[in-house]
Write a protein that holds these residues in place. Structure first.
Motif, mmCIF file in Angstrom:
data_model
loop_
_atom_site.group_PDB
_atom_site.id
_atom_site.type_symbol
_atom_site.label_atom_id
_atom_site.label_comp_id
_atom_site.label_asym_id
_atom_site.label_seq_id
_atom_site.Cartn_x
_atom_site.Cartn_y
_atom_site.Cartn_z
ATOM 1 N N GLN A 103 0.814 -1.087 -0.183
ATOM 2 C CA GLN A 103 0.141 0.048 -0.061
ATOM 3 C C GLN A 103 1.090 1.457 -0.098
ATOM 4 O O GLN A 103 1.889 1.335 0.824
ATOM 5 N N SER A 104 0.537 2.184 -0.845
ATOM 6 C CA SER A 104 1.317 3.347 -0.939
ATOM 7 C C SER A 104 1.420 4.295 0.350
ATOM 8 O O SER A 104 0.178 4.454 0.889
ATOM 9 N N GLU B 283 9.010 6.049 1.003
ATOM 10 C CA GLU B 283 8.895 4.868 0.097
ATOM 11 C C GLU B 283 10.199 4.832 -0.659
ATOM 12 O O GLU B 283 11.184 5.848 -0.475
ATOM 13 N N TRP C 276 12.105 2.856 -3.503
ATOM 14 C CA TRP C 276 11.848 2.200 -4.834
ATOM 15 C C TRP C 276 13.215 1.403 -5.558
ATOM 16 O O TRP C 276 14.220 1.978 -5.217
ATOM 17 N N ASP D 42 9.273 -0.714 -1.463
ATOM 18 C CA ASP D 42 7.713 -0.692 -1.534
ATOM 19 C C ASP D 42 7.182 -0.635 -2.807
ATOM 20 O O ASP D 42 6.245 -0.829 -2.990
ATOM 21 N N PHE D 43 7.949 -0.480 -3.957
ATOM 22 C CA PHE D 43 7.699 -0.203 -5.237
ATOM 23 C C PHE D 43 8.834 -0.760 -6.287
ATOM 24 O O PHE D 43 10.248 -0.370 -5.955
ATOM 25 N N LYS E 234 1.620 4.314 -11.199
ATOM 26 C CA LYS E 234 2.096 4.735 -9.733
ATOM 27 C C LYS E 234 1.702 6.144 -9.274
ATOM 28 O O LYS E 234 1.164 6.653 -8.294
#
Length: 209
Positions: free
Chosen positions: A3-4, A140, A142, A184-185, A203
């Motif tokens: 979840q962002s 976050e 990445w 997270d991504f 995104k």
């Protein structure tokens, strides 16, 4: 996908990491061109803090000597690299100076942009984000991924690296599983920029400028 954690109405801090040859710079150029953001490259910060007037300059000259200076009195990257080549102790001393100084510089940038709150994002690129504890600093993290064959081809084409040199570099970096567990991504940049751009826009599409 997790979840962002990023939100509208604030300056979101996103760390971007990945192995050599994954194409982090290309991905970040795309983001910088299409979103209201600042992109901070750790290598650029490391070069800046080695300049005259910064504390790291004095410490590096003290450890490595004036032989690392160019005619302009600034630290010459080639001379500095030669001074620490095959000298693990000197390299360790240099890293103990540079890594904390880079982190402090970047954290100051982050704090300043949060106070201004005029950007949607600050992207921080560094190969060692996970190792240096940036998960506790960014909103976050990445991971820019590319398969090994693609990375090897890029490193040969763009930098002229040999297989032996590439083997050595890859052997020192985190494996794919570790990157994914801490991220997270994930952006799959094994193909072209259009493909990576689609993933980014999916995104972050609502923030596009």
């Amino acid at each position: 996908m997790k979840q962002s954690k990023i939100q509208k109405g604030k300056t979101n801090i996103i760390g971007v990491t990945g192995g050599v040859g994954a194409g982090k710079s290309t991905v970040l150029k795309y983001i910088g061109d299409n979103y209201n953001c600042k992109v901070v490259f750790s290598d650029d910060v490391a070069n800046e803090i080695k300049m005259k007037g910064y504390p790291a300059y004095d410490e590096l000259v003290r450890i490595l000597g004036k032989a690392i200076l160019g005619d302009d009195g600034e630290i010459d990257r080639g001379k500095m690299a030669a001074a620490i080549f095959n000298d693990a102790k000197k390299l360790e001393k240099v890293n103990k100076i540079l890594h904390p100084a880079v982190n402090t510089f970047i954290i100051n940038i982050i704090d300043e942009e949060k106070l201004k709150n005029r950007l949607d994002f600050v992207f921080v690129e560094a190969a060692l984000l996970i190792e240096n504890g940036y998960k506790d600093i960014v909103d976050e993290l990445w991971y820019v991924y590319a398969d090994e064959a693609t990375r090897r081809k890029r490193l040969k084409d763009s930098r002229g690296y040999s297989d032996e040199k590439i083997d050595g570099i890859l052997g020192q970096q985190l494996n794919d599983e570790t990157y994914r567990l801490n991220s997270d991504f994930v952006i799959d940049n094994s193909k072209d920029l259009d493909s990576a751009g689609e993933q980014i826009n999916k995104k972050l599409g609502e923030w596009r400028v």
